[in-house]
Design a protein around this motif. Structure first.
Motif, mmCIF file in Angstrom:
data_model
loop_
_atom_site.group_PDB
_atom_site.id
_atom_site.type_symbol
_atom_site.label_atom_id
_atom_site.label_comp_id
_atom_site.label_asym_id
_atom_site.label_seq_id
_atom_site.Cartn_x
_atom_site.Cartn_y
_atom_site.Cartn_z
ATOM 1 N N ASP A 291 43.246 -5.264 12.955
ATOM 2 C CA ASP A 291 43.280 -4.243 11.909
ATOM 3 C C ASP A 291 43.780 -2.891 12.425
ATOM 4 O OD1 ASP A 291 40.976 -3.811 13.379
ATOM 5 O OD2 ASP A 291 39.699 -3.370 11.644
ATOM 6 N N MET A 292 43.789 -2.698 13.738
ATOM 7 C CA MET A 292 44.277 -1.414 14.259
ATOM 8 C C MET A 292 45.778 -1.257 14.031
ATOM 9 S SD MET A 292 44.294 -1.877 18.392
ATOM 10 C CE MET A 292 45.423 -3.023 19.208
ATOM 11 N N PHE A 293 46.485 -2.358 13.746
ATOM 12 C CA PHE A 293 47.911 -2.277 13.445
ATOM 13 C C PHE A 293 48.169 -1.963 11.964
ATOM 14 C CE2 PHE A 293 47.822 -5.196 17.132
ATOM 15 C CZ PHE A 293 48.645 -4.485 17.997
ATOM 16 N N PHE A 294 47.102 -1.995 11.169
ATOM 17 C CA PHE A 294 47.280 -1.878 9.720
ATOM 18 C C PHE A 294 46.611 -0.654 9.102
ATOM 19 C CE2 PHE A 294 47.924 -6.339 10.685
ATOM 20 C CZ PHE A 294 49.022 -6.677 9.915
ATOM 21 N N THR A 295 45.499 -0.210 9.668
ATOM 22 C CA THR A 295 44.794 0.918 9.047
ATOM 23 C C THR A 295 44.506 2.006 10.068
ATOM 24 O OG1 THR A 295 42.494 0.212 9.431
ATOM 25 C CG2 THR A 295 43.647 -0.765 7.538
ATOM 26 N N THR A 296 44.647 3.245 9.613
ATOM 27 C CA THR A 296 44.351 4.390 10.478
ATOM 28 C C THR A 296 42.888 4.410 10.867
ATOM 29 O OG1 THR A 296 46.125 5.651 9.422
ATOM 30 C CG2 THR A 296 44.461 6.901 10.619
ATOM 31 N N GLU A 297 42.011 4.004 9.946
ATOM 32 C CA GLU A 297 40.573 3.998 10.222
ATOM 33 C C GLU A 297 40.276 3.126 11.441
ATOM 34 O OE1 GLU A 297 36.378 2.365 8.222
ATOM 35 O OE2 GLU A 297 38.326 1.887 7.323
ATOM 36 N N ALA A 298 40.792 1.901 11.460
ATOM 37 C CA ALA A 298 40.539 0.992 12.580
ATOM 38 C C ALA A 298 41.219 1.496 13.848
ATOM 39 C CB ALA A 298 41.033 -0.408 12.233
ATOM 40 N N ASN A 299 42.422 2.017 13.704
ATOM 41 C CA ASN A 299 43.147 2.503 14.872
ATOM 42 C C ASN A 299 42.423 3.663 15.530
ATOM 43 O OD1 ASN A 299 45.548 3.970 16.352
ATOM 44 N ND2 ASN A 299 46.279 1.920 15.848
ATOM 45 N N ASP A 300 41.882 4.546 14.729
ATOM 46 C CA ASP A 300 41.162 5.706 15.264
ATOM 47 C C ASP A 300 39.957 5.282 16.091
ATOM 48 O OD1 ASP A 300 42.968 7.436 14.188
ATOM 49 O OD2 ASP A 300 41.706 8.047 12.495
ATOM 50 N N LEU A 301 39.319 4.186 15.703
ATOM 51 C CA LEU A 301 38.151 3.707 16.445
ATOM 52 C C LEU A 301 38.543 3.279 17.861
ATOM 53 C CD1 LEU A 301 36.439 1.594 13.630
ATOM 54 C CD2 LEU A 301 35.659 3.792 14.552
ATOM 55 N N VAL A 302 39.697 2.646 17.991
ATOM 56 C CA VAL A 302 40.184 2.234 19.310
ATOM 57 C C VAL A 302 40.704 3.444 20.082
ATOM 58 C CG1 VAL A 302 41.829 0.766 20.541
ATOM 59 C CG2 VAL A 302 40.750 -0.063 18.430
ATOM 60 N N ARG A 303 41.372 4.341 19.380
ATOM 61 C CA ARG A 303 41.908 5.540 20.035
ATOM 62 C C ARG A 303 40.784 6.379 20.651
ATOM 63 N NH1 ARG A 303 45.739 8.976 16.284
ATOM 64 N NH2 ARG A 303 45.906 10.150 18.224
ATOM 65 N N ARG A 304 39.678 6.472 19.982
ATOM 66 C CA ARG A 304 38.549 7.253 20.486
ATOM 67 C C ARG A 304 38.125 6.770 21.871
ATOM 68 N NH1 ARG A 304 34.703 7.119 15.553
ATOM 69 N NH2 ARG A 304 36.448 7.734 14.240
ATOM 70 N N PHE A 305 38.064 5.466 22.017
ATOM 71 C CA PHE A 305 37.700 4.876 23.315
ATOM 72 C C PHE A 305 38.749 5.234 24.372
ATOM 73 C CE2 PHE A 305 38.367 1.443 26.358
ATOM 74 C CZ PHE A 305 37.095 1.263 26.894
ATOM 75 N N LEU A 306 40.031 5.068 24.038
ATOM 76 C CA LEU A 306 41.098 5.328 24.999
ATOM 77 C C LEU A 306 41.192 6.811 25.351
ATOM 78 C CD1 LEU A 306 43.773 2.966 23.410
ATOM 79 C CD2 LEU A 306 42.460 2.549 25.498
ATOM 80 N N ASP A 307 41.003 7.682 24.381
ATOM 81 C CA ASP A 307 41.023 9.126 24.645
ATOM 82 C C ASP A 307 39.942 9.496 25.658
ATOM 83 O OD1 ASP A 307 43.023 9.215 22.764
ATOM 84 O OD2 ASP A 307 41.832 10.232 21.217
ATOM 85 N N ARG A 308 38.773 8.904 25.485
ATOM 86 C CA ARG A 308 37.677 9.210 26.404
ATOM 87 C C ARG A 308 38.005 8.734 27.820
ATOM 88 N NH1 ARG A 308 33.888 5.996 24.590
ATOM 89 N NH2 ARG A 308 33.662 4.651 26.409
#
Length: 557
Positions: A291-308
């Protein structure tokens, strides 16, 4: 059967352009399996294709070594042992040299020769190919094996020719290597090549300044020797590995999660991402949450981890903030693998300059000047500025089809193909892993083998029925182009300014160039097209319409 083609032969069955992964297997397929006369023209002075030129410090594959090679021959599979999880450029060249020697391929390869033009003769129904050496060859078939990332890109910086020191492009690195010991080095670019080269150059240079336009999401490679027991198990599982990667999404033994990032608890998502981060490689990208390829909501959840994770690796908060990507979703831009890139910026002699907010105004004799007037001086300049991807290598050749139509003019608004394999009006011209095929969104050797096998299948069928030419219908090509953009725009991919979209080349049309069918479904689609009498193709002018299944997306939903 192996039939050597006399180097002076001006009439052959097929001309192959390029001697990398695609060209070598294509030659073996046509010459040794089909008994055709084929000639390969290669610009470099040895085999390797992209890997012949990519010799910059740290250059290595980002596909696991056990699947970064051919699987068409079990004996070949068993004859080579990789030394690391991700092989370096010299080892990949050594592998391809091993393949060329094993199948005696170099006898039919003309090195140090660039194909300048290919023109279709409608009366003779043959191609005439000319090279920069002045040679002219005619052939029934022309196969482009030029690769997707072989046309290096040097941005048109003002004053680019005025720099007094040496300038190096990562895509055309000196074969003898470069020693930066004690030098001040400026590096422009922060993509995959820069990520690999930066830690090594920093280990030599007295000062390294990286000029970054776009920060990248980078995940750990965790490279190193592979456990001997794991290697032994893989060696025994040739058939299983071959089957699995051919039917996979991306040509890897990686599988997207059944549940999405937005469907699991924070604790479950954190645990999975942490596990994948520690494993290294493309697990988070290609084995993560669909779902991270389809919705900003899901992508943001993964991005938060990577940003940290980035902030944890970089000591200086301001530098860390510059290295945290902004303005585009994770996974929709090529995901480089990290072997100490972030930590390099903790070294006191390594500097990061943001040239998105303060662009490069000009290259100067002593370095470069930014728009605000800031001057940076260095002794050597490294351009890690990437490639004119996918269409660039083909557009640099004067390719003319029916009516003398120039291919680069037809593609002026973006590539137009059917299956990424052929273009209407250019009979018997094939593009191995061309634009609008899965190509760069896959482990390339897997997609290369599929295309080479498919081209061999087409040519075998043509010759068995006594047919002369095959080409896509205009209707099928238009449908494929529309379909490619439709499925791309169902995802977040077009929201990122990437070379997938041509965004790295000024003036290049913004269109999504790969294909999102994925490796296994695309293979199945191609097989069904063949089984249904070459749907969407015209053979000697007799066309078979493409069925609705050609434009149905297996990933939808």
């Amino acid at each position: 059967m192996t039939t050597s083609t006399d180097r002076a032969t001006s009439v052959v069955d097929a001309v192959i352009i390029g001697a990398g992964f695609s060209g070598l297997y294509m030659l073996h397929k046509l010459r040794d399996e089909l008994g055709l006369r084929a000639r390969v023209f290669e610009t470099g002075n040895g085999v390797g294709g992209t890997w012949y030129w990519n010799r910059y410090p740290g250059a290595r594959s980002d596909s696991d070594s056990y699947i970064y090679g051919y699987t068409f021959d079990k004996d070949l599979w068993e004859s080579w042992e990789w030394t690391e999880r991700y092989p370096e450029s010299p080892e990949i060249r050594g592998y391809l040299e091993h393949v060329a020697e094993r199948f005696d391929l170099t006898m039919d390869i003309t090195f140090g020769t660039r194909v300048e033009s290919a023109t279709f003769d409608e009366d003779a129904e043959r191609w005439t190919v000319t090279t920069d050496s002045g040679e002219t060859v005619t052939a029934d078939y022309v196969i482009s094996a030029v690769g997707a990332l072989s046309a290096s890109n040097t941005p048109p910086f003002d004053g680019i020719d005025t720099f007094a020191g040496p300038t190096f492009h990562t895509g055309h690195w000196p074969h003898e290597g470069v020693d930066f010991t004690g030098q001040r080095v400026g590096m422009i670019g922060s993509g995959a090549s820069a990520v690999q080269a930066t830690p090594i150059i920093a280990g030599q240079a007295s000062e390294l300044t990286v000029f970054q336009r776009t920060a990248n999401y980078i995940v750990p490679a965790n490279n190193g020797p592979v456990d001997p027991a794991v290697k032994a198990e893989r060696l025994k599982d040739w058939a299983g590995i071959r089957e699995r990667i051919q039917q996979s999404n991306f040509g890897f033994e990686l599988y997207l999660q059944e549940k999405g990032a937005a469907e699991v608890s924070d604790a479950e998502r954190e645990a999975l991402l942490e596990d994948f981060w520690n494993r290294g490689g493309f697990h988070i990208w290609l084995g993560g949450y669909a779902d991270m390829f389809f919705t900003t909501e899901a992508n943001d959840l993964v991005r938060r981890f990577l940003d940290r994770k980035i902030r944890e690796k970089v000591d200086d908060p301001e530098t860390a903030e510059l290295l945290v990507p902004k303005g585009y979703p994770f996974g929709c831009k090529r995901n480089p693998l990290d072997s100490g890139y972030f930590e390099t910026f903790n070294e006191p002699h390594v500097h990061l300059v943001d040239v998105k907010s303060n662009p490069i105004a000009s290259i100067t004799p002593t370095g470069l000047r930014l728009e605000d007037g800031t001057e940076h001086e260095f002794d050597a300049l490294v351009l890690a500025t990437g490639f004119d991807a996918m269409t660039g290598p083909l557009n640099r050749i004067d390719i003319r089809g029916r009516g003398g139509a120039l291919l680069r003019e037809k593609w002026a608004e973006g590539p137009r193909t059917y299956l990424g394999l052929m273009s209407h009006g250019y009979p018997n011209l094939f593009t191995v892993t061309g634009p609008q095929s899965p190509s760069v969104l896959s482990n390339m050797p897997v997609s290369i083998e599929q295309h080479v096998d498919y081209i061999g299948r087409i040519i075998t069928d043509l010759r068995s029925r006594g047919a002369r030419v095959i080409e896509p219908t205009e209707e099928a090509e238009n449908g494929w182009c529309d379909y490619n953009q439709e499925i791309a725009h169902a995802t977040l991919f077009p929201t990122a300014d990437t070379w997938y979209m041509g965004a790295n080349i000024p003036g290049k049309p913004r269109t999504f160039m790969p294909n999102l069918d994925f490796v296994g479904p695309y293979r199945a689609k191609c097989d069904q097209i063949a089984a249904n009498g070459w749907e969407g193709f015209a053979v000697d002018g007799e066309a078979t319409p493409a069925g609705e299944h050609v434009y149905q997306w297996a990933v939808a939903g």
